[in-house]
Design a protein around this motif. Structure first.
Motif, PDB file in Angstrom:
ATOM      1  N   THR A 148       0.835  -1.184   0.000  1.00 47.19           N
ATOM      2  CA  THR A 148       0.000   0.000   0.000  1.00 47.19           C
ATOM      3  C   THR A 148       0.880   1.247   0.000  1.00 47.19           C
ATOM      4  OG1 THR A 148      -0.167  -0.139   2.400  1.00 47.19           O
ATOM      5  CG2 THR A 148      -1.958  -1.103   1.127  1.00 47.19           C
ATOM      6  N   ALA A 149       0.343   2.330  -0.512  1.00 51.61           N
ATOM      7  CA  ALA A 149       1.119   3.551  -0.733  1.00 51.61           C
ATOM      8  C   ALA A 149       1.794   4.041   0.536  1.00 51.61           C
ATOM      9  CB  ALA A 149       0.214   4.651  -1.288  1.00 51.61           C
ATOM     10  N   PHE A 150       3.076   4.369   0.419  1.00 54.05           N
ATOM     11  CA  PHE A 150       3.909   4.933   1.482  1.00 54.05           C
ATOM     12  C   PHE A 150       4.085   3.984   2.670  1.00 54.05           C
ATOM     13  CE2 PHE A 150       2.223   8.577  -0.883  1.00 54.05           C
ATOM     14  CZ  PHE A 150       3.424   9.131  -1.285  1.00 54.05           C
ATOM     15  N   SER A 151       3.871   2.693   2.418  1.00 53.78           N
ATOM     16  CA  SER A 151       4.227   1.679   3.410  1.00 53.78           C
ATOM     17  C   SER A 151       5.707   1.338   3.229  1.00 53.78           C
ATOM     18  CB  SER A 151       3.383   0.416   3.217  1.00 53.78           C
ATOM     19  OG  SER A 151       3.672  -0.182   1.949  1.00 53.78           O
ATOM     20  N   GLU A 152       6.248   0.588   4.181  1.00 54.31           N
ATOM     21  CA  GLU A 152       7.651   0.172   4.074  1.00 54.31           C
ATOM     22  C   GLU A 152       7.879  -0.648   2.811  1.00 54.31           C
ATOM     23  OE1 GLU A 152      10.971  -2.454   6.589  1.00 54.31           O
ATOM     24  OE2 GLU A 152       9.055  -1.912   7.505  1.00 54.31           O
ATOM     25  N   ALA A 153       6.931  -1.541   2.482  1.00 53.27           N
ATOM     26  CA  ALA A 153       7.082  -2.371   1.288  1.00 53.27           C
ATOM     27  C   ALA A 153       7.018  -1.522   0.018  1.00 53.27           C
ATOM     28  CB  ALA A 153       5.999  -3.445   1.258  1.00 53.27           C
ATOM     29  N   ASP A 154       6.163  -0.520   0.002  1.00 49.78           N
ATOM     30  CA  ASP A 154       6.082   0.373  -1.152  1.00 49.78           C
ATOM     31  C   ASP A 154       7.407   1.087  -1.369  1.00 49.78           C
ATOM     32  OD1 ASP A 154       4.979   1.901  -3.259  1.00 49.78           O
ATOM     33  OD2 ASP A 154       4.369   3.484  -1.887  1.00 49.78           O
ATOM     34  N   MET A 155       8.000   1.571  -0.308  1.00 48.49           N
ATOM     35  CA  MET A 155       9.288   2.253  -0.426  1.00 48.49           C
ATOM     36  C   MET A 155      10.389   1.291  -0.874  1.00 48.49           C
ATOM     37  SD  MET A 155       8.758   5.453   0.146  1.00 48.49           S
ATOM     38  CE  MET A 155       7.183   5.240  -0.677  1.00 48.49           C
ATOM     39  N   GLU A 161      -1.656   5.150  -6.641  1.00 51.52           N
ATOM     40  CA  GLU A 161      -2.730   5.051  -7.625  1.00 51.52           C
ATOM     41  C   GLU A 161      -3.934   4.353  -7.016  1.00 51.52           C
ATOM     42  OE1 GLU A 161      -5.059   3.222 -10.990  1.00 51.52           O
ATOM     43  OE2 GLU A 161      -4.199   2.328  -9.203  1.00 51.52           O
ATOM     44  N   GLU A 162      -3.672   3.365  -6.152  1.00 51.64           N
ATOM     45  CA  GLU A 162      -4.734   2.488  -5.681  1.00 51.64           C
ATOM     46  C   GLU A 162      -5.664   3.115  -4.648  1.00 51.64           C
ATOM     47  OE1 GLU A 162      -5.760  -0.008  -6.967  1.00 51.64           O
ATOM     48  OE2 GLU A 162      -4.185  -1.170  -7.913  1.00 51.64           O
ATOM     49  N   GLY A 163      -5.249   4.185  -3.989  1.00 55.50           N
ATOM     50  CA  GLY A 163      -6.221   4.905  -3.184  1.00 55.50           C
ATOM     51  C   GLY A 163      -6.125   4.773  -1.690  1.00 55.50           C
ATOM     52  N   ARG A 164      -4.967   4.422  -1.139  1.00 53.58           N
ATOM     53  CA  ARG A 164      -4.858   4.488   0.319  1.00 53.58           C
ATOM     54  C   ARG A 164      -5.190   5.906   0.799  1.00 53.58           C
ATOM     55  NH1 ARG A 164       0.544   4.073   4.243  1.00 53.58           N
ATOM     56  NH2 ARG A 164      -0.626   4.504   6.176  1.00 53.58           N
ATOM     57  N   PHE A 165      -4.804   6.898   0.003  1.00 49.93           N
ATOM     58  CA  PHE A 165      -5.088   8.291   0.348  1.00 49.93           C
ATOM     59  C   PHE A 165      -5.890   8.979  -0.755  1.00 49.93           C
ATOM     60  CE2 PHE A 165      -1.161   7.147   2.582  1.00 49.93           C
ATOM     61  CZ  PHE A 165      -1.540   7.432   3.888  1.00 49.93           C
ATOM     62  N   GLY A 166      -6.835   8.283  -1.314  1.00 49.83           N
ATOM     63  CA  GLY A 166      -7.706   8.883  -2.314  1.00 49.83           C
ATOM     64  C   GLY A 166      -7.456   8.406  -3.726  1.00 49.83           C
TER      65      GLY A 166
END
Length: 418
Positions: free
Chosen positions: A32-39, A130-135
């Protein structure tokens, strides 16, 4: 010899990236966006881009870029890519495949030293959230200049963490996202390859889809208000039952789509909450969401008016009240005819069995259309599955789509038309 991607190299990239954020229990991806895995995924991409000699940068919205320059510094840029973030318990192809194909295309063209004859720069982009954790569409909205300071503080995830807080935890300055905007005078076009996320190509046994238009949508949060009362002592004819308002409204959807919609129209009640939620209480409040989509702005406007009329009629008949909040609106988008023509010509050259089709899902390309010309390639989703670990596309179809993207990028980059 015709240009072709290295499918084994692409497979290796895919298997490496699909391990980042994987849950061994359910085999789903959690990037998910801005998670550790995303980074971690973004760092993996930067290392890959650097290793193949592309010019690498990350902007203030966490979008990652890898540039294959042509010899003319002032030339415009063709962007190609998608996103790396996922929904919870995701498959490994949604978004990521478009980034991996962009990487393989630019790597192939660099190996062939093709850029020496290009009139356009080529640049990979991996958008954030893109997926929308924050919109949703945050990275592409930053690129087109649609992000504001209020965006950073207003949007939050289901746990109440704001976008600004999440970016700060990743060591970023959220306000730097305001500087991610690209000038329209510098961008020639944007191309995105994506899995279809639907069953059409798979059922028709088509190798690729050439997207003609992308659906628009509106989402409402509707509240239907009645009167909570005792389930045993309140006669049926004297009830103001909010749930019956929901039931009536749900049954109106097929009629409204038939009378006011089109072949591409969709309407979905995705969530409903009944309050106070006690087994022995007549519901006094129902909150529900409705997601309405079509590729025509006029049809969407007709559908919105029809749904409003239906709610009004139901409220009068059931002695209820209603209100609604518009949660999001995305305009329908047309892919550019010249890019569609390039994709169709190259698909014929490759002897691909293709289909020209609409997209029923929103994509970063839809946002990028505010900035530049866009084009999209679809590859089949087996049994139409997406947002699930069961998401899959045959390697032969991935190879076909990747080679179509490669040939299209090469042709577009050679064009000297202004």
């Amino acid at each position: 010899m015709a240009l072709t991607i290295d499918i084994e190299r692409l497979k290796q990239d895919f298997f490496e990236l699909s391990e980042i954020g994987k849950n061994p229990e359910d085999r789903g991806l959690y990037r998910t966006a801005f998670s550790e895995a995303d980074m971690q995924g973004r760092e993996w991409l930067r290392e890959k881009l650097d290793a193949c000699g592309l010019q690498v940068r990350t902007d203030g919205a966490a979008n990652v870029f890898g540039r294959l320059p042509c010899e003319e510094d002032s030339a415009k840029t063709i962007l190609v890519g998608s996103h790396l973030d996922t929904v919870p318990c995701a498959g490994a192809l949604d978004g990521s495949l478009g980034v991996l194909v962009a990487l393989e295309c630019l790597r192939t063209l660099k190996d062939e030293e093709a850029a020496e004859s290009y009139a356009r720069h080529l640049e990979l982009v991996a958008f954030s959230d893109e997926e929308g954790r924050f919109g949703g569409m945050f990275g592409s909205q930053a690129v087109v200049g649609a992000v504001t300071p209020e965006t950073l503080e207003y949007y939050s995830d289901l746990e109440g963490c704001t976008l600004a807080e999440a970016m700060t935890r990743c060591g970023m300055n959220p306000l730097d996202a305001l500087d991610a905007r690209l000038g329209p005078e510098t961008i020639d076009s944007y191309l995105e390859l994506h899995i279809e996320q639907g069953p059409v190509l798979d059922r028709l046994k088509k190798s690729v889809g050439i997207v003609e238009n992308i659906t628009g949508l509106f989402k409402w949060l509707i509240k239907i208000r009645g009167t909570a009362n005792h389930a045993g002592t309140t006669p049926m004819e004297m009830r103001e039952d909010a749930f019956m308002g929901l039931a009536d409204f749900a049954h109106e959807i097929p009629r409204i789509l038939e009378e006011n919609g089109a072949e591409s129209s969709r309407a979905t009640i995705g969530r409903a909450q009944i309050l106070p939620g006690a087994p022995n209480t007549v519901p006094g409040l129902v909150e529900l969401t409705i997601d309405v989509r079509d590729t025509s702005k006029a049809v969407l406007e007709d559908l919105g008016q029809a749904f409003h009329r239906a709610l009004s009629a139901i409220a009068r008949r059931r002695k209820l009240m209603f209100d609604y909040e518009i949660q999001s609106v995305i305009e329908p988008t047309q892919c550019h005819e010249e890019i569609i023509d390039v994709l169709e010509a190259e698909a014929k050259e490759l002897e691909l069995d293709y289909l020209k089709m609409p997209s029923g899902a929103a994509h970063d390309a839809q946002i990028m259309a505010q900035l530049t010309r866009i084009g999209m390639i679809f590859v089949p989703s087996r049994e139409g599955k997406s947002h699930s670990p069961a998401e899959w596309t045959a390697w032969s179809d991935i190879e076909a789509g990747a080679n179509l993207a490669l040939r299209a990028l090469d042709r577009m980059a050679r064009s000297t038309e202004k």
